[in-house]
Each structure stands twice: as C-alpha cells, then as structure tokens.
Design a protein around this motif. Sequence first.
Motif, PDB file in Angstrom:
ATOM      1  N   THR A  84       0.852  -1.175  -0.105  1.00  0.00           N
ATOM      2  CA  THR A  84      -0.050  -0.002   0.112  1.00  0.00           C
ATOM      3  C   THR A  84       1.013   1.229   0.093  1.00  0.00           C
ATOM      4  OG1 THR A  84      -1.602  -1.163   1.209  1.00  0.00           O
ATOM      5  CG2 THR A  84      -1.736   1.156   1.235  1.00  0.00           C
ATOM      6  N   ASN A 103      -0.378   4.890  -0.038  1.00  0.00           N
ATOM      7  CA  ASN A 103      -1.424   6.040  -0.197  1.00  0.00           C
ATOM      8  C   ASN A 103      -0.837   7.488  -0.518  1.00  0.00           C
ATOM      9  OD1 ASN A 103      -3.883   4.494  -0.075  1.00  0.00           O
ATOM     10  ND2 ASN A 103      -3.706   4.498   2.029  1.00  0.00           N
ATOM     11  N   ALA A 156       0.255   3.441   5.812  1.00  0.00           N
ATOM     12  CA  ALA A 156      -0.759   4.023   5.175  1.00  0.00           C
ATOM     13  C   ALA A 156      -2.098   2.778   5.746  1.00  0.00           C
ATOM     14  CB  ALA A 156      -0.624   3.356   3.501  1.00  0.00           C
ATOM     15  N   LYS A 157      -1.843   2.066   5.874  1.00  0.00           N
ATOM     16  CA  LYS A 157      -3.128   0.992   6.664  1.00  0.00           C
ATOM     17  C   LYS A 157      -3.550   1.611   7.937  1.00  0.00           C
ATOM     18  CE  LYS A 157      -3.186  -2.546   3.546  1.00  0.00           C
ATOM     19  NZ  LYS A 157      -4.428  -2.806   2.849  1.00  0.00           N
ATOM     20  N   GLU A 199      -5.722   4.332   6.988  1.00  0.00           N
ATOM     21  CA  GLU A 199      -6.973   4.132   6.429  1.00  0.00           C
ATOM     22  C   GLU A 199      -8.076   3.872   7.495  1.00  0.00           C
ATOM     23  OE1 GLU A 199      -6.373   1.009   3.790  1.00  0.00           O
ATOM     24  OE2 GLU A 199      -5.621   2.041   2.145  1.00  0.00           O
ATOM     25  N   LYS A 200      -7.513   3.920   8.771  1.00  0.00           N
ATOM     26  CA  LYS A 200      -8.542   3.695   9.761  1.00  0.00           C
ATOM     27  C   LYS A 200      -9.132   4.883  10.503  1.00  0.00           C
ATOM     28  CE  LYS A 200      -6.762  -1.217  10.293  1.00  0.00           C
ATOM     29  NZ  LYS A 200      -5.961  -2.040  11.312  1.00  0.00           N
ATOM     30  N   ASP A 240     -10.197  11.584   7.656  1.00  0.00           N
ATOM     31  CA  ASP A 240      -9.285  12.610   6.865  1.00  0.00           C
ATOM     32  C   ASP A 240      -8.823  13.549   7.665  1.00  0.00           C
ATOM     33  OD1 ASP A 240     -10.078  11.079   4.487  1.00  0.00           O
ATOM     34  OD2 ASP A 240     -11.205  12.531   3.732  1.00  0.00           O
ATOM     35  N   VAL A 298      -5.780  12.596   9.553  1.00  0.00           N
ATOM     36  CA  VAL A 298      -4.699  12.393   8.868  1.00  0.00           C
ATOM     37  C   VAL A 298      -4.077  13.751   8.367  1.00  0.00           C
ATOM     38  CG1 VAL A 298      -3.813  11.528   6.320  1.00  0.00           C
ATOM     39  CG2 VAL A 298      -5.640  10.141   7.868  1.00  0.00           C
ATOM     40  N   ILE A 352      -7.272  12.615   0.067  1.00  0.00           N
ATOM     41  CA  ILE A 352      -6.514  11.390   0.241  1.00  0.00           C
ATOM     42  C   ILE A 352      -6.695  10.127  -0.341  1.00  0.00           C
ATOM     43  CG2 ILE A 352      -6.038   9.761   2.285  1.00  0.00           C
ATOM     44  CD1 ILE A 352      -6.997  12.240   4.147  1.00  0.00           C
ATOM     45  N   THR A 353      -6.107   9.496  -0.838  1.00  0.00           N
ATOM     46  CA  THR A 353      -6.186   8.056  -1.439  1.00  0.00           C
ATOM     47  C   THR A 353      -6.323   7.119  -0.493  1.00  0.00           C
ATOM     48  OG1 THR A 353      -3.955   7.377  -1.906  1.00  0.00           O
ATOM     49  CG2 THR A 353      -4.783   8.700  -3.585  1.00  0.00           C
ATOM     50  N   ARG A 354      -7.214   6.121  -0.700  1.00  0.00           N
ATOM     51  CA  ARG A 354      -7.316   5.091   0.393  1.00  0.00           C
ATOM     52  C   ARG A 354      -7.239   3.826  -0.616  1.00  0.00           C
ATOM     53  NH1 ARG A 354      -8.459   6.879   5.613  1.00  0.00           N
ATOM     54  NH2 ARG A 354      -8.851   9.297   5.558  1.00  0.00           N
ATOM     55  N   TRP A 355      -6.136   3.183  -0.850  1.00  0.00           N
ATOM     56  CA  TRP A 355      -6.226   1.951  -2.068  1.00  0.00           C
ATOM     57  C   TRP A 355      -6.631   0.884  -1.127  1.00  0.00           C
ATOM     58  CZ3 TRP A 355      -6.747   3.841  -6.466  1.00  0.00           C
ATOM     59  CH2 TRP A 355      -6.238   5.209  -6.888  1.00  0.00           C
TER      60      TRP A 355
END
Length: 167
Positions: A74, A76, A128-129, A132-133, A136, A139, A164-167
């Motif tokens: 990952t 992001n 990144a992980k 994601e939790k 925004d 972050v 923000i990307t969250r792949w």
Amino acid sequence: SLAAGLNVQLNTPVVYIQYDEEQPMVRTNDGRVLTADAVVVTLPLGVLKSNHVKFYPPLPAYKQEAIDKLGFGTLNKLVLSFEEPFWQGAGTKYIGYAAEKGEFYLFIDVSEAAGKPTLISLLPGKFAKQMEKVSDLEVVAASMEVLGKIFPTTCPNAPTGYSITRW
C-alpha cells in the motif's frame, strides 16, 4: 491517433484469454467473446496475482513464478493545498523528514502541476493501513504537525484543501 481504425474496448473486464490459436480470443465478464489479430494485456499485478483472469494455455511457469514473486504494498497519497508556498525557502521540491516508522517521510512540491501551492505526501505500508482507519481530518492534522516541525515559523495551522487516497 494511434487507435484510429481499431476497436479498442475500454471498461470491459476480461475473465478469459485464449492465445494459442492463430486468432486470439477473450471472454468478458458479461459473456461476450471478442476475437482480434492481437491482444495487448496490461493487467495490474494485483489482478494477475488474484487469478481472476484465466489464460489458455496457462502462462509459462517462468512468467507465473515472476508474478508470484513480485511484491507490492500500500502506498497512499495525501495532497495538501495552501494559500502560500511556505516551504519555498527550502530550495527543493522534495522535503524529507526522518520520522519514526516512515510516517510522512516525504513531501513533494507539485505546485507547478497543480497550479497552486500544493504538496503531496506519501504514506507507505503499515502506516498507510493505519491512516486508512482514521478520519481525513486526523490524517491532515498529523501531516500538519510534521510540516510544523520542519517549518516551525512559516507553516500554517491547516491547508486550504486536501485529498487522500485510500487504496
């Protein structure tokens, strides 16, 4: 145009590729069968690893082994826009930060491409992980804390915009 006269199929998920005949054939997820003189396969590594697309004959062992061995993770991105480029005194487009665990370790000045003062930060792997939790705003606040450490006298409290990307 490079594709002039070609029947290029976009947004057409393929589930099966047969390439052993004179004329390659692909089957789409809606059951359509397409034939062509040639097929260009540009699947992302994650799709190749998932085996959602079947090949006939199966890919040669050396190709499948290469796919299996390749790794990815990952990464992001956080895009921050500002009123003013407060980092310009640094004299570089790349702003590094020696943080613990690689948290907000790099900010890249992309103002020229964005058309306004803008930084992108990379959020790798486990960090990144973790990001994601959270929300925004959390972050963005964490990134602004790092920028405040790098530019204590010029960094604003918040950006004027973010993505923000969250792949």
